[in-house]
Enzyme design. Structure first.
Site, short mmCIF file in Angstrom:
data_model
loop_
_atom_site.label_atom_id
_atom_site.label_comp_id
_atom_site.label_asym_id
_atom_site.label_seq_id
_atom_site.Cartn_x
_atom_site.Cartn_y
_atom_site.Cartn_z
N HIS A 198 114.25 3.70 -16.44
CA HIS A 198 114.94 4.19 -15.26
C HIS A 198 114.86 5.50 -14.79
CE1 HIS A 198 116.78 -0.08 -14.95
NE2 HIS A 198 116.80 -0.03 -16.44
N SER A 238 104.60 -6.88 -17.78
CA SER A 238 103.74 -6.70 -16.55
C SER A 238 102.39 -7.51 -16.43
CB SER A 238 103.24 -5.22 -16.48
OG SER A 238 103.17 -4.61 -15.12
N ASP A 250 103.41 0.36 -13.70
CA ASP A 250 102.68 -0.75 -14.19
C ASP A 250 101.17 -0.57 -14.35
OD1 ASP A 250 105.19 -1.25 -15.17
OD2 ASP A 250 105.20 -3.38 -13.92
N TYR A 264 119.95 -3.77 -11.13
CA TYR A 264 118.65 -2.67 -10.96
C TYR A 264 119.25 -1.78 -9.83
CZ TYR A 264 114.16 -0.68 -9.84
OH TYR A 264 113.28 0.11 -9.27
#
Length: 390
Positions: free
Chosen positions: A35, A129, A175, A225
């Site tokens: 984060h 991912s 990612d 999120y």
């Protein structure tokens, strides 16, 4: 599934004796720096040995015939280079279609189609991912099959563009970057805003990285999120009344402590504290690994989880049970949640001789507290997306 089996599957599925070319793109884990990306900070990902394989043979027409061994019920999905628009009914093939479309828009010459078989061994829903892995394996397939001269970071950016603009998921670049730029036995410190990066050796001769999937459905992850992002933005706006900063990632912990009272809401203070301190831990992690200090690196990993639990509040009983049980076991250097939280996965860095004992302890504790079993995967830190020889 080994590569010879995949070749046989490809030849059977497309009824050919021709030998396909084979490509691989890994999944990724983030070792520390959670984060932080949208707060102007650093992340510390590594490519792993699980990933997506693509076997392909060029065609003489404009057809693309795509098959995934992970979705055999969908059969071969056929599309044309003349129409690569997003279509819901095209299912998983929208990820490779998006990559091909954006390569064409960049001016690359892809004038004929191909037959391709995809196979991924990244655990579903584990947050490692798999979508970025499909994008980048398609990228290296196009690069090599059509002899295209594409800068690797540009390919990474096109993968993110597929995610953001074609699929419509508002995700960052970590990612695709980790998957495209990965290097065996190395993690990378990445600034997601500037794309400045540097590699750090992870010499894990006597240790394994265990990935532990909570097997919890992650219904909350998206809404929470967005809520955390908003809380950090409000905290930043409070700080900007007196400080000329563009992101929380610009502050050291000392500067944050001197100015934290500017943040009027106590909860937002905690959120901002995590973003600032986690970024400092992530930068420190690079120094520890460069010095070969795995013990101190492991301690930073533990501190990351504590901060995600107490200040950012994104862990939950499942991830806490895994991390807190791991900390009590002999041979564990460090353990933490990885990914957005509220389910998904944790990682633990464990002495090879202790792996089975640690897995058993976590499994028992988790089943006692949560009521069902987690799943364990042992991952190596591997190379980024590339062609593989058959």
């Amino acid at each position: 599934m080994d590569i010879k089996t995949l070749v046989a599957k490809f030849q059977g599925m497309f009824q050919t004796t021709e030998q396909p070319r084979a490509f691989f793109a890994p999944g990724r884990i983030n070792l520390i720096g959670e984060h932080t990306d949208y707060n102007g900070g650093h992340v510390f990902p590594a490519a792993i040995s699980f990933g997506t394989y693509a076997l392909a043979v060029p065609r003489q027409d404009k057809k693309l015939r795509l098959y995934s061994d992970n979705f055999p019920d969908k059969g071969i999905i056929e599309v044309s280079l003349d129409d690569l628009s997003y279509k819901g009914e095209d299912s998983w093939t929208n990820f490779p279609k998006g990559m091909i479309l954006y390569f064409l828009e960049e001016g690359f010459n892809i004038d004929k189609g191909f037959d391709v078989l995809f196979y991924g061994n990244i655990p579903n829903g584990a947050g490692l991912s798999s979508s970025a892995s499909i994008e980048l394996v398609t990228g290296v397939l196009l690069e090599n099959l059509y002899r295209l001269d594409i800068d690797r970071i540009r390919m990474v950016q096109l993968g993110q563009k597929v995610e953001n603009d074609y699929i419509g998921v508002n995700s960052g670049i970590m990612d695709q970057f980790a998957i495209g730029m990965g290097k065996a036995d190395h993690a990378m410190l990445l600034d997601c805003d500037t794309l400045n990066y540097q590699y750090a050796p992870i010499k894990l001769e006597n240790h394994d990285i265990i990935i532990i999937n909570t097997n919890k459905r992650r219904e909350l992850a998206d809404s929470k999120y967005n809520e955390r992002r908003n809380q950090c933005e409000v905290a930043l706006a409070d700080l900007q009344k007196e400080l000329s900063i563009n992101s929380l990632g610009e502050l050291t912990p000392e500067q944050f402590e001197e100015n934290r009272s500017l943040i009027t809401d106590q909860t937002n203070q905690k959120r901002a504290k995590h973003a600032v301190y986690e970024n400092a831990r992530t930068i420190d992690a690079l120094k520890k690994l460069n010095a070969g200090d795995l013990k101190e690196f492991g301690e930073l990993v533990n501190q990351s989880h504590v901060s995600l639990r107490d200040d950012y509040e994104v862990t939950g009983v499942e991830l806490d049970t895994i991390a807190e049980t791991a900390w009590q076991q002999k041979g564990v250097l460090g353990a933490r949640m990885t990914g957005a939280g509220f389910g998904g996965c944790a990682i633990a860095i464990v002495e090879k001789t202790m792996v089975e004992a640690v897995k058993q302890a976590i499994d028992k504790s988790y089943q006692d507290k949560v009521g069902y079993a987690p799943t364990f995967y042992v991952a190596a830190v591997g190379d980024g997306a590339k062609e593989i020889s058959l």
